[in-house]
Design an enzyme around this catalytic site. Structure first.
Site, PDB file in Angstrom:
ATOM      1  N   THR A  99       4.615 -60.515  -9.717  1.00 46.17           N
ATOM      2  CA  THR A  99       6.053 -60.730  -9.849  1.00 46.17           C
ATOM      3  C   THR A  99       6.586 -61.421  -8.596  1.00 46.17           C
ATOM      4  O   THR A  99       6.457 -60.891  -7.493  1.00 46.17           O
ATOM      5  CB  THR A  99       6.752 -59.376 -10.062  1.00 46.17           C
ATOM      6  OG1 THR A  99       6.165 -58.759 -11.207  1.00 46.17           O
ATOM      7  CG2 THR A  99       8.243 -59.535 -10.255  1.00 46.17           C
TER       8      THR A  99
ATOM      9  N   LYS B 140      11.196 -61.890 -15.717  1.00 44.65           N
ATOM     10  CA  LYS B 140      10.634 -60.623 -15.232  1.00 44.65           C
ATOM     11  C   LYS B 140      11.695 -59.820 -14.459  1.00 44.65           C
ATOM     12  O   LYS B 140      11.843 -58.615 -14.660  1.00 44.65           O
ATOM     13  CB  LYS B 140       9.418 -60.934 -14.348  1.00 44.65           C
ATOM     14  CG  LYS B 140       8.721 -59.733 -13.798  1.00 44.65           C
ATOM     15  CD  LYS B 140       8.003 -58.941 -14.865  1.00 44.65           C
ATOM     16  CE  LYS B 140       7.525 -57.613 -14.304  1.00 44.65           C
ATOM     17  NZ  LYS B 140       7.058 -56.709 -15.331  1.00 44.65           N
TER      18      LYS B 140
ATOM     19  N   TYR C 188      27.188 -58.197 -25.674  1.00 49.67           N
ATOM     20  CA  TYR C 188      27.604 -57.956 -24.270  1.00 49.67           C
ATOM     21  C   TYR C 188      26.508 -58.299 -23.261  1.00 49.67           C
ATOM     22  O   TYR C 188      26.564 -57.843 -22.128  1.00 49.67           O
ATOM     23  CB  TYR C 188      28.016 -56.484 -24.056  1.00 49.67           C
ATOM     24  CG  TYR C 188      29.096 -56.013 -24.995  1.00 49.67           C
ATOM     25  CD1 TYR C 188      30.370 -56.576 -24.944  1.00 49.67           C
ATOM     26  CD2 TYR C 188      28.852 -55.030 -25.954  1.00 49.67           C
ATOM     27  CE1 TYR C 188      31.367 -56.161 -25.812  1.00 49.67           C
ATOM     28  CE2 TYR C 188      29.846 -54.607 -26.824  1.00 49.67           C
ATOM     29  CZ  TYR C 188      31.092 -55.174 -26.744  1.00 49.67           C
ATOM     30  OH  TYR C 188      32.072 -54.765 -27.600  1.00 49.67           O
TER      31      TYR C 188
ATOM     32  N   GLY D  20      37.637 -56.910 -20.123  1.00 52.69           N
ATOM     33  CA  GLY D  20      39.051 -56.530 -20.037  1.00 52.69           C
ATOM     34  C   GLY D  20      39.485 -55.933 -21.353  1.00 52.69           C
ATOM     35  O   GLY D  20      38.653 -55.413 -22.104  1.00 52.69           O
TER      36      GLY D  20
ATOM     37  N   CYS E 284      40.457 -51.247 -23.816  1.00 55.58           N
ATOM     38  CA  CYS E 284      39.544 -50.093 -23.847  1.00 55.58           C
ATOM     39  C   CYS E 284      38.596 -49.975 -22.657  1.00 55.58           C
ATOM     40  O   CYS E 284      38.551 -48.937 -21.999  1.00 55.58           O
ATOM     41  CB  CYS E 284      38.726 -50.122 -25.135  1.00 55.58           C
ATOM     42  SG  CYS E 284      39.776 -49.893 -26.574  1.00 55.58           S
TER      43      CYS E 284
HETATM   44  N1  LIG Z   1       1.782 -52.109 -11.879  1.00 47.48           N
HETATM   45  C1  LIG Z   1       2.447 -52.541 -12.929  1.00 47.48           C
HETATM   46  O1  LIG Z   1       2.677 -51.809 -13.916  1.00 47.48           O
HETATM   47  C2  LIG Z   1       2.943 -53.963 -12.993  1.00 47.48           C
HETATM   48  C3  LIG Z   1       3.447 -54.462 -14.193  1.00 47.48           C
HETATM   49  C4  LIG Z   1       3.866 -55.784 -14.245  1.00 47.48           C
HETATM   50  C5  LIG Z   1       3.794 -56.587 -13.108  1.00 47.48           C
HETATM   51  N2  LIG Z   1       3.324 -56.069 -11.950  1.00 47.48           N
HETATM   52  C6  LIG Z   1       3.223 -56.957 -10.788  1.00 47.48           C
HETATM   53  O2  LIG Z   1       1.868 -57.382 -10.690  1.00 47.48           O
HETATM   54  C7  LIG Z   1       1.461 -57.496  -9.331  1.00 47.48           C
HETATM   55  C8  LIG Z   1       0.273 -56.591  -9.063  1.00 47.48           C
HETATM   56  O3  LIG Z   1       0.682 -55.265  -9.274  1.00 47.48           O
HETATM   57  P1  LIG Z   1      -0.356 -54.054  -9.260  1.00 47.48           P
HETATM   58  O4  LIG Z   1       0.431 -52.830  -9.520  1.00 47.48           O
HETATM   59  O5  LIG Z   1      -1.520 -54.392 -10.121  1.00 47.48           O
HETATM   60  O6  LIG Z   1      -0.810 -54.088  -7.712  1.00 47.48           O
HETATM   61  P2  LIG Z   1      -1.900 -53.169  -6.989  1.00 47.48           P
HETATM   62  O7  LIG Z   1      -1.375 -52.897  -5.632  1.00 47.48           O
HETATM   63  O8  LIG Z   1      -2.298 -52.028  -7.862  1.00 47.48           O
HETATM   64  O9  LIG Z   1      -3.158 -54.128  -6.888  1.00 47.48           O
HETATM   65  C9  LIG Z   1      -3.208 -55.245  -6.072  1.00 47.48           C
HETATM   66  C10 LIG Z   1      -4.664 -55.521  -5.754  1.00 47.48           C
HETATM   67  O10 LIG Z   1      -4.743 -56.775  -5.076  1.00 47.48           O
HETATM   68  C11 LIG Z   1      -5.788 -56.648  -4.137  1.00 47.48           C
HETATM   69  N3  LIG Z   1      -5.703 -57.726  -3.149  1.00 47.48           N
HETATM   70  C12 LIG Z   1      -4.856 -57.840  -2.083  1.00 47.48           C
HETATM   71  N4  LIG Z   1      -5.127 -58.958  -1.400  1.00 47.48           N
HETATM   72  C13 LIG Z   1      -6.152 -59.589  -2.052  1.00 47.48           C
HETATM   73  C14 LIG Z   1      -6.849 -60.784  -1.860  1.00 47.48           C
HETATM   74  N5  LIG Z   1      -6.583 -61.593  -0.815  1.00 47.48           N
HETATM   75  N6  LIG Z   1      -7.831 -61.102  -2.715  1.00 47.48           N
HETATM   76  C15 LIG Z   1      -8.134 -60.307  -3.755  1.00 47.48           C
HETATM   77  N7  LIG Z   1      -7.482 -59.146  -3.994  1.00 47.48           N
HETATM   78  C16 LIG Z   1      -6.518 -58.788  -3.147  1.00 47.48           C
HETATM   79  C17 LIG Z   1      -5.610 -55.247  -3.573  1.00 47.48           C
HETATM   80  O11 LIG Z   1      -6.777 -54.801  -2.911  1.00 47.48           O
HETATM   81  C18 LIG Z   1      -5.301 -54.490  -4.855  1.00 47.48           C
HETATM   82  O12 LIG Z   1      -6.478 -53.980  -5.456  1.00 47.48           O
HETATM   83  C19 LIG Z   1       2.715 -57.155  -8.505  1.00 47.48           C
HETATM   84  O13 LIG Z   1       3.387 -58.339  -8.189  1.00 47.48           O
HETATM   85  C20 LIG Z   1       3.547 -56.318  -9.443  1.00 47.48           C
HETATM   86  O14 LIG Z   1       4.913 -56.391  -9.138  1.00 47.48           O
HETATM   87  C21 LIG Z   1       2.874 -54.776 -11.864  1.00 47.48           C
END
Ligand SMILES: NC(=O)c1ccc[n+]([C@@H]2O[C@H](COP(=O)([O-])OP(=O)(O)OC[C@H]3O[C@@H](n4cnc5c(N)ncnc54)[C@H](O)[C@@H]3O)[C@@H](O)[C@H]2O)c1
Length: 441
Positions: free
Chosen positions: A126, A212, A259, A267, A270
């Site tokens: 995200t 998102k 909405y 406005g 209500c």
């Molecule tokens: N968790 C959710 O339910 C969810 C849902 C939709 C979107 N997102 C978005 O998706 C993204 C990931 O979320 P997440 O919860 O899976 O994160 P997370 O923290 O669970 O996983 C991130 C992973 O990336 C790895 N990482 C970090 N640097 C790295 C690199 N240089 N090379 C390879 N791997 C590396 C970390 O070791 C970790 O395992 C975020 O931006 C989050 O906002 C998350």
């Protein structure tokens, strides 16, 4: 057709994506900096606790469709596309931390330099609008020495899964959103989602990035709203369950697009009154309901935004079309249009007002009295001659929908500026003025 996909970041999003794509028959290479996560996936164990993941990962491991590694370059060289699912946590000050994405972009860019075939970079983490094209893409071009759109492609593809039901959400999403600057870049992704039964939207990258945030901010707002209203119910001795159940069965106004279109302030007789009554009652009960309490200030701010738009045009002669809070009524109670006109007049602008439903000649009773006694200065600039109001105006404010497109188009001139507060559909926007701007779209 089976694709070879590298997935960077084996957290919640990445490992679920890896297991699901492998179960769909694709070859997946998971990449993470965490050796323990890599080792777990490589040995057929799920690195996260999530329903169905143990079976999916074990199965993918058995079929040799899922591998994991710390070798970013090897993963890119051996895949058609890379999904980037690394974390984007908050910094202390709330700003989004892009460091993991930047590191991965450097690594993938360097690998693309070595790769002969084209590669597709798909960002799933995200990020705020503009990040993919203004932060990630330049790093990829710089590291690869190649041109995006020609030698490799970049897409943004938000993920909507929820932890706890991530596999089910992944396989059965509300929709699939693919953002690209050129839809031809999306061919492999279309192939990938062929079997997923969900509406697929192909949009620009910033739209995909923003959907998102629009979604998550709305979800947070819903939670805060439901909790505050539930709290109110509890303190008033009302059954919150029953109220919520009834509320959610209304798919015409409550759980619906109603909405939810960016437009002008609310406005009428209500909404402001009822909000005030509830927040006053909360004060009496010593309850803090910041979401509900923030709505009136948010509305006032929105009117101020309209004033700022008019002031920044530098023009002095204003036609305000619409005085009541919506077309088809002459009810002026708490009309934000009235507030806007008062503010513009207070700034010394020359405002003239037209409203099909509110004309002193036709008005009777309470509304006539309201104009004559409460807002006589607006009454004195109110006229039923639309052509006359438009003729002298430099800025035309569409304050409600009472004037037809055809009528407006016949009166607008190129030098006039139209400020649309009501978010007219494209097809209903009058032509004629060179500048046409919406207040929040
Ligand atoms: N968790 C959710 O339910 C969810 C849902 C939709 C979107 N997102 C978005 O998706 C993204 C990931 O979320 P997440 O919860 O899976 O994160 P997370 O923290 O669970 O996983 C991130 C992973 O990336 C790895 N990482 C970090 N640097 C790295 C690199 N240089 N090379 C390879 N791997 C590396 C970390 O070791 C970790 O395992 C975020 O931006 C989050 O906002 C998350």
């Amino acid at each position: 057709m089976s694709l070879s996909i590298s997935i960077f970041g084996l957290g919640y999003v990445g490992s679920v994506s890896a297991a699901c794509f492998a179960s769909m028959g694709h070859k997946v290479i998971g990449v993470d900096v965490s050796r323990s996560k890599v080792e777990m996936l490589e040995s057929g164990r799920t690195p996260i606790i999530e329903a169905r993941m143990p079976e999916l990962v074990a199965e993918a491991n058995k079929s040799s469709r899922l591998h994991a590694t710390c070798d970013a370059v090897g993963a890119v060289l051996n895949s058609h596309l890379s999904f980037v699912c690394v974390g984007t946590p908050s910094l202390k000050n709330g700003k989004l931390d892009l460091s993991h994405i930047e590191t991965v972009a450097h690594e993938i860019g360097a690998a693309i330099r070595q790769k002969k075939a084209s590669h597709l970079f798909v960002l799933r983490s995200t990020v705020l609008p503009g990040t993919t094209e203004n932060v990630v893409l330049p790093i990829l071009e710089q590291e690869s020495g190649k041109k995006a759109g020609r030698d490799f492609a970049v897409c943004f593809h938000p993920e909507f899964m929820r932890e706890g039901s991530a596999v089910a959400d992944f396989l059965n999403p509300p929709y699939t959103i693919l953002g690209a600057s050129d839809t031809s870049h999306l061919a492999p992704l279309r192939e990938l989602y062929k079997s997923v039964r969900a509406p697929l939207y192909e949009v620009t990258i910033p739209v995909a990035e923003m959907v998102k945030y629009f979604s998550n901010c709305y979800h947070a707002l819903k939670v805060g709203f439901a909790n505050e209203m539930g709290t109110m119910c509890k303190h008033l001795g009302v059954d919150a369950d029953q109220v919520t159940k009834i509320f959610t069965t209304d798919t015409k106004l409550n759980i619906s697009p109603a909405y939810l279109s960016p437009g002008f302030a609310f406005g009428g007789s209500c909404l402001p009154k009822d909000l005030r009554a509830i927040t006053y009652k909360a004060k009496e009960l010593d309850l803090k309901l910041p979401v509900l309490e923030s709505l009136m200030p948010s509305n006032v701010e929105h009117i101020a935004r309209a004033v700022d738009m008019v002031m920044s045009s530098g023009k002095k002669r204003i036609a305000q079309l619409g005085l009541s809070f919506k077309a088809g009524t002459d009810d002026l109670r708490e009309s934000p249009q009235v507030q806007l006109i008062k503010r513009l007049m207070g700034e010394g602008l020359e405002v003239r007002v037209w409203d099909e439903d509110v004309s002193l000649g036709r008005l009777a009773g309470a509304n006539r009295q309201y104009i004559e006694e409460v807002i006589p200065h607006i009454g004195s600039v109110l006229t039923d001659d639309l052509a006359d109001v438009m003729r002298s105006a430099e800025v035309v404010i569409l304050g409600n929908k009472s004037a037809s497109r055809e009528r407006l188009a016949s009166l607008l001139t190129p030098r006039q500026i139209v400020i649309d507060l009501i978010h007219l559909d494209h097809a209903k926007r009058p032509e004629g003025a060179n500048t046409y701007e919406g207040i929040c779209w």
